[in-house]
Design a protein around this motif. Structure first.
Motif, PDB file in Angstrom:
ATOM      1  N   GLU A  92     -16.227  73.506  29.460  1.00  0.00           N
ATOM      2  CA  GLU A  92     -16.380  74.898  29.039  1.00  0.00           C
ATOM      3  C   GLU A  92     -15.436  75.811  29.817  1.00  0.00           C
ATOM      4  O   GLU A  92     -14.845  76.743  29.252  1.00  0.00           O
ATOM      5  N   GLU A  93     -15.265  75.543  31.101  1.00  0.00           N
ATOM      6  CA  GLU A  93     -14.350  76.349  31.917  1.00  0.00           C
ATOM      7  C   GLU A  93     -12.901  76.111  31.509  1.00  0.00           C
ATOM      8  O   GLU A  93     -12.081  77.041  31.486  1.00  0.00           O
ATOM      9  N   GLN A  94     -12.575  74.892  31.152  1.00  0.00           N
ATOM     10  CA  GLN A  94     -11.199  74.582  30.754  1.00  0.00           C
ATOM     11  C   GLN A  94     -10.834  75.202  29.404  1.00  0.00           C
ATOM     12  O   GLN A  94      -9.658  75.439  29.121  1.00  0.00           O
ATOM     13  N   LEU A  95     -11.833  75.480  28.596  1.00  0.00           N
ATOM     14  CA  LEU A  95     -11.575  76.090  27.285  1.00  0.00           C
ATOM     15  C   LEU A  95     -11.087  77.536  27.393  1.00  0.00           C
ATOM     16  O   LEU A  95     -10.686  78.123  26.386  1.00  0.00           O
ATOM     17  N   ASN A  96     -11.098  78.092  28.591  1.00  0.00           N
ATOM     18  CA  ASN A  96     -10.593  79.451  28.789  1.00  0.00           C
ATOM     19  C   ASN A  96      -9.069  79.508  28.885  1.00  0.00           C
ATOM     20  O   ASN A  96      -8.499  80.595  28.979  1.00  0.00           O
ATOM     21  N   TYR A  97      -8.414  78.344  28.872  1.00  0.00           N
ATOM     22  CA  TYR A  97      -6.962  78.275  29.035  1.00  0.00           C
ATOM     23  C   TYR A  97      -6.283  77.957  27.700  1.00  0.00           C
ATOM     24  O   TYR A  97      -6.808  77.183  26.903  1.00  0.00           O
ATOM     25  N   LYS A  98      -5.094  78.511  27.506  1.00  0.00           N
ATOM     26  CA  LYS A  98      -4.363  78.275  26.257  1.00  0.00           C
ATOM     27  C   LYS A  98      -3.900  76.826  26.124  1.00  0.00           C
ATOM     28  O   LYS A  98      -3.801  76.304  25.013  1.00  0.00           O
ATOM     29  N   PHE A  99      -3.602  76.173  27.256  1.00  0.00           N
ATOM     30  CA  PHE A  99      -2.984  74.846  27.224  1.00  0.00           C
ATOM     31  C   PHE A  99      -3.795  73.857  28.062  1.00  0.00           C
ATOM     32  O   PHE A  99      -4.245  74.185  29.160  1.00  0.00           O
ATOM     33  N   ILE A 100      -3.968  72.664  27.505  1.00  0.00           N
ATOM     34  CA  ILE A 100      -4.686  71.602  28.209  1.00  0.00           C
ATOM     35  C   ILE A 100      -3.761  70.401  28.333  1.00  0.00           C
ATOM     36  O   ILE A 100      -3.214  69.921  27.334  1.00  0.00           O
ATOM     37  N   PHE A 101      -3.564  69.937  29.549  1.00  0.00           N
ATOM     38  CA  PHE A 101      -2.712  68.775  29.793  1.00  0.00           C
ATOM     39  C   PHE A 101      -3.530  67.510  29.548  1.00  0.00           C
ATOM     40  O   PHE A 101      -4.664  67.385  30.013  1.00  0.00           O
ATOM     41  N   CYS A 102      -2.949  66.560  28.802  1.00  0.00           N
ATOM     42  CA  CYS A 102      -3.664  65.342  28.420  1.00  0.00           C
ATOM     43  C   CYS A 102      -2.849  64.110  28.827  1.00  0.00           C
ATOM     44  O   CYS A 102      -2.248  63.436  27.972  1.00  0.00           O
ATOM     45  N   PRO A 103      -2.806  63.784  30.119  1.00  0.00           N
ATOM     46  CA  PRO A 103      -1.994  62.653  30.576  1.00  0.00           C
ATOM     47  C   PRO A 103      -2.740  61.329  30.462  1.00  0.00           C
ATOM     48  O   PRO A 103      -3.945  61.249  30.676  1.00  0.00           O
TER      49      PRO A 103
END
Length: 316
Positions: free
Chosen positions: A197-208
């Motif tokens: 839920e906290e990460q959803l506040n960011y425009k970009f999510i890194f998926c390594p």
């Protein structure tokens, strides 16, 4: 939070299902087969062919395990995910499977969670394993345009891609990056956990990627954030090998040297970013129909039994 996210409920539900009488599974089997009639046959066949690339008959190796002898050896979630569908097969029908994050290719057809995208990978038959961990979706009410102009990532860093990334970008102004596994020294790139839920506040999510695929890719692609990652090397039931750069996600170099450039570009080109997010949602939607997912799992095992010469394999 879904009930399956609660560990006690998850175990209780699965142990209870495994103890159910034959008529319970017969009833659901009939529902799945009735549902198949309503499906687009080309879609079902295309996905089945993707997961199961072997086309010639084969002999079962000594590693094959009969349904009646199938027991938990290690990961409980893997056990539950395969056992759920073994109920529909006769006791003497046998399968070869491999549980865990390894992505080697056996010399005989084997059910795997993941396989390399490139090369001769046909003997690795994809099955929906460890789905409680990997197949999470989110209901993201935040608009892309309203989110923070930053890239977020939290995860364990054991492999070079992740460790180098964390060391390089932990204090970059366009990033909120941190590995969560502790190190001997108190390194600044080791940071606290962030919830989804906290990460959803960011425009970009890194998926390594890690040992195989990126665990967060599924829920990230169901969000209203933009997935950024190097070109994937591995694929699972989620069909990562079909994802296209600039269509479903934003691709960066393996060393992420162009990361800042890509972040700035999509901050300034919101319409393009939102189209990629829309395409990601379309891909995710393929995996959100439980009956269709169950049908395909069943058909993978049916095909395995058929090509290995095990006729009349189904119980019902």
């Amino acid at each position: 939070m879904k009930l399956d996210d609660i560990k006690l409920f998850y175990y209780l539900r699965n142990f209870t299902r495994n103890a159910m009488p034959s008529f319970y599974f017969k009833n659901y089997f009939e529902k799945i087969k009735a549902y198949e009639v309503k499906c687009d046959p080309s879609e079902i066949q295309n996905r089945l062919n993707y997961y199961f690339k072997v086309t010639q008959s084969f002999n079962l190796p000594k590693e094959a395990v009969a349904v009646k002898n199938f027991k938990k050896t290690k990961s409980t979630t893997y056990f539950f995910d395969l056992k759920e569908f073994l109920h529909y097969f006769k006791p003497n029908v046998s399968f070869v499977y491999h549980f865990g994050d390894e992505t080697h290719i056996n010399s005989y057809p084997t059910l795997f969670k993941a396989r390399p995208i490139a090369g001769e990978n046909a003997n690795s038959i994809l099955f929906k394993l460890n789905k409680r961990r990997h197949f999470q979706w989110v209901n993201d009410s935040n608009k892309f345009s309203d989110k923070k102009n930053q890239l977020v990532w939290r995860g364990k860093a054991w492999h070079k891609l992740r460790t180098d990334f964390a060391k390089t970008y932990w204090n970059h102004p366009l990033c909120d990056i941190g590995q969560v596994n502790k190190l001997e020294n108190n390194e600044p790139w080791v940071k606290g956990f962030l919830t989804i839920e906290e990460q959803l506040n960011y425009k970009f999510i890194f998926c390594p990627e890690g040992n195989d695929v990126a665990t967060n890719l599924k829920w990230a692609m169901s969000s209203n954030s933009l997935c950024i990652m190097p070109k994937p090397n591995f694929e699972t039931w989620f069909m990562e090998g079909t994802l296209k750069a600039g269509v479903h996600y934003v691709e960066v170099e393996n060393d992420c040297a162009d990361l800042e450039e890509k972040i700035k570009y999509y901050i300034n080109n919101t319409t393009e970013a939102e189209q990629i997010i829309k395409n990601a949602h379309t891909h995710v939607k393929m995996f959100q129909d439980k009956k269709k997912e169950d049908l395909l799992c069943l058909k993978v095992l049916e095909k395995y039994a058929e090509l290995s010469g095990q006729n009349n394999a189904l119980r019902f």
